[in-house]
Design a protein around this motif. Structure first.
Motif, short mmCIF file in Angstrom:
data_model
loop_
_atom_site.label_atom_id
_atom_site.label_comp_id
_atom_site.label_asym_id
_atom_site.label_seq_id
_atom_site.Cartn_x
_atom_site.Cartn_y
_atom_site.Cartn_z
N VAL A 132 25.11 -29.33 -19.22
CA VAL A 132 26.15 -30.29 -19.61
C VAL A 132 25.97 -30.66 -21.08
O VAL A 132 24.85 -30.72 -21.58
N TRP A 133 27.09 -30.90 -21.76
CA TRP A 133 27.06 -31.28 -23.18
C TRP A 133 28.02 -32.42 -23.42
O TRP A 133 28.98 -32.56 -22.68
N THR A 134 27.84 -33.19 -24.46
CA THR A 134 26.62 -33.52 -25.18
C THR A 134 26.21 -34.89 -24.66
O THR A 134 27.01 -35.83 -24.77
N VAL A 135 25.00 -35.03 -24.16
CA VAL A 135 24.57 -36.23 -23.43
C VAL A 135 23.46 -36.90 -24.22
O VAL A 135 22.39 -36.32 -24.42
N ASN A 136 23.69 -38.15 -24.65
CA ASN A 136 22.73 -38.84 -25.49
C ASN A 136 22.21 -40.16 -24.92
O ASN A 136 21.14 -40.61 -25.31
N SER A 137 22.97 -40.79 -24.01
CA SER A 137 22.51 -42.08 -23.49
C SER A 137 21.49 -41.85 -22.37
O SER A 137 21.61 -40.91 -21.58
N ILE A 138 20.50 -42.74 -22.31
CA ILE A 138 19.45 -42.62 -21.31
C ILE A 138 20.03 -42.67 -19.90
O ILE A 138 19.63 -41.89 -19.02
N ALA A 139 20.99 -43.55 -19.67
CA ALA A 139 21.58 -43.69 -18.33
C ALA A 139 22.27 -42.40 -17.90
O ALA A 139 22.12 -41.94 -16.77
N GLU A 184 12.99 -38.53 -19.82
CA GLU A 184 13.58 -38.89 -18.54
C GLU A 184 13.24 -37.90 -17.43
O GLU A 184 13.57 -38.12 -16.28
N GLN A 185 12.62 -36.78 -17.78
CA GLN A 185 12.29 -35.79 -16.76
C GLN A 185 11.05 -36.23 -15.99
O GLN A 185 10.08 -36.73 -16.56
N THR A 186 11.10 -36.02 -14.68
CA THR A 186 9.95 -36.32 -13.85
C THR A 186 8.90 -35.25 -14.03
O THR A 186 9.18 -34.06 -13.97
N VAL A 187 7.68 -35.66 -14.27
CA VAL A 187 6.57 -34.71 -14.42
C VAL A 187 6.06 -34.35 -13.03
O VAL A 187 5.69 -35.21 -12.25
N VAL A 188 6.10 -33.05 -12.72
CA VAL A 188 5.66 -32.58 -11.41
C VAL A 188 4.27 -31.97 -11.55
O VAL A 188 4.02 -31.20 -12.48
N THR A 189 3.39 -32.30 -10.68
CA THR A 189 2.04 -31.75 -10.72
C THR A 189 1.68 -31.16 -9.37
O THR A 189 2.19 -31.59 -8.34
N ASN A 190 0.83 -30.17 -9.39
CA ASN A 190 0.35 -29.59 -8.13
C ASN A 190 -0.78 -30.41 -7.53
O ASN A 190 -1.26 -30.10 -6.44
N GLU A 191 -1.23 -31.41 -8.23
CA GLU A 191 -2.34 -32.22 -7.71
C GLU A 191 -1.81 -33.34 -6.83
O GLU A 191 -1.03 -34.18 -7.28
N PRO A 192 -2.18 -33.39 -5.57
CA PRO A 192 -1.74 -34.50 -4.73
C PRO A 192 -2.42 -35.79 -5.16
O PRO A 192 -3.47 -35.78 -5.80
#
Length: 247
Positions: free
Chosen positions: A192-199, A223-231
């Motif tokens: 998607v373009w162009t997206v600048n607001s956090i919401a 804003e991206q969720t950090v995914v880890t393999n560590e439970p």
């Protein structure tokens, strides 16, 4: 146009300012009067340089004289208009160039990407889907993206997919959950373009789009969720752990 909140758009400074923040760096390509592929969003140089005139009426030598940085901030005084080669060579060490076709033939783009040995590590996008089809016919290894706005329809996706593109980049105001599903059901990726607001950034992440084109890529990264393999906790009875949602 690079990290254009923090550096003058479509300059090497803006591209380098995206390092560590962007997975892809977007830019716009036009053709000078002597047939060189150069970086400029507008048809003229008036808005973003100290010069004037149409890109198509000026030679590369003439374009290189203009200051493309001072309008943004005096710290960028003397920043030149880059060529497509300069954009690609400065971006490839850390990100994938996302090259938007503004003007020029498919043959010219393919020839330059072949010369730069950059056929498989860039993405070419265009609102002119027939241009994408021409690129694909000449060089199927180049990854393509169909740009668009307005109502996204199955017919649009038919045309984009038939051009050889595997990605759709659509105006943010026309994308909601049904459009995301429609694109993904066709096996295509959706930007998607162009997206600048956090919401808005967060809302599109929640919708599951595959990419967000932004003037502030660091905001998207944040804003991206950090995914880890560590439970978060391992029971003393747990002896093995596999994660099955990595795609």
């Amino acid at each position: 146009r690079g990290n254009s909140y923090y550096a003058p758009e479509n300059t090497v400074a803006a591209f380098l300012a995206a390092e560590g923040k962007a997975d892809m760096v977007e830019t716009d390509i036009r053709v000078s009067s002597d047939g060189k592929l150069v970086i400029m969003h507008d048809a003229t140089v008036d808005r973003t340089t100290d010069g004037s005139g149409s890109v198509s009426a000026l030679t590369l030598e003439q374009l290189k004289v203009f200051d493309a940085g001072s309008w943004f901030n005096t710290a960028f005084a003397g920043e030149p208009i880059p060529t497509m080669e300069e954009m690609i060579t400065n971006t490839l060490p850390f990100a994938t160039p996302l090259l938007e076709h503004k003007t020029g033939t498919a043959a010219a783009y393919v020839a330059e990407l072949r010369r730069l040995d950059a056929l498989t590590n860039v993405v070419v996008q265009s609102f002119t889907w027939s241009f994408l089809a021409d690129v694909h016919a000449l060089e199927p290894s180049i990854r393509l993206c169909g740009l668009g706005s307005g109502t996204l329809t199955e017919a649009s996706l038919d045309t984009i997919a038939s051009s050889g593109a595997d990605t759709v980049a659509w105006a943010r105001g026309n994308i909601s959950a049904p459009e995301v599903a429609m694109v993904h059901n066709r096996g295509l990726r959706l930007f998607v373009w162009t997206v600048n607001s956090i919401a808005e950034i967060q809302s599109f992440i929640d919708l599951g789009v595959d990419g967000i084109i932004s003037d502030d890529p660091a905001a998207v990264k944040g804003e991206q969720t950090v995914v880890t393999n560590e439970p978060t906790h391992l029971s003393d009875r747990l002896i093995s752990y596999w994660k099955f949602d990595d795609g």
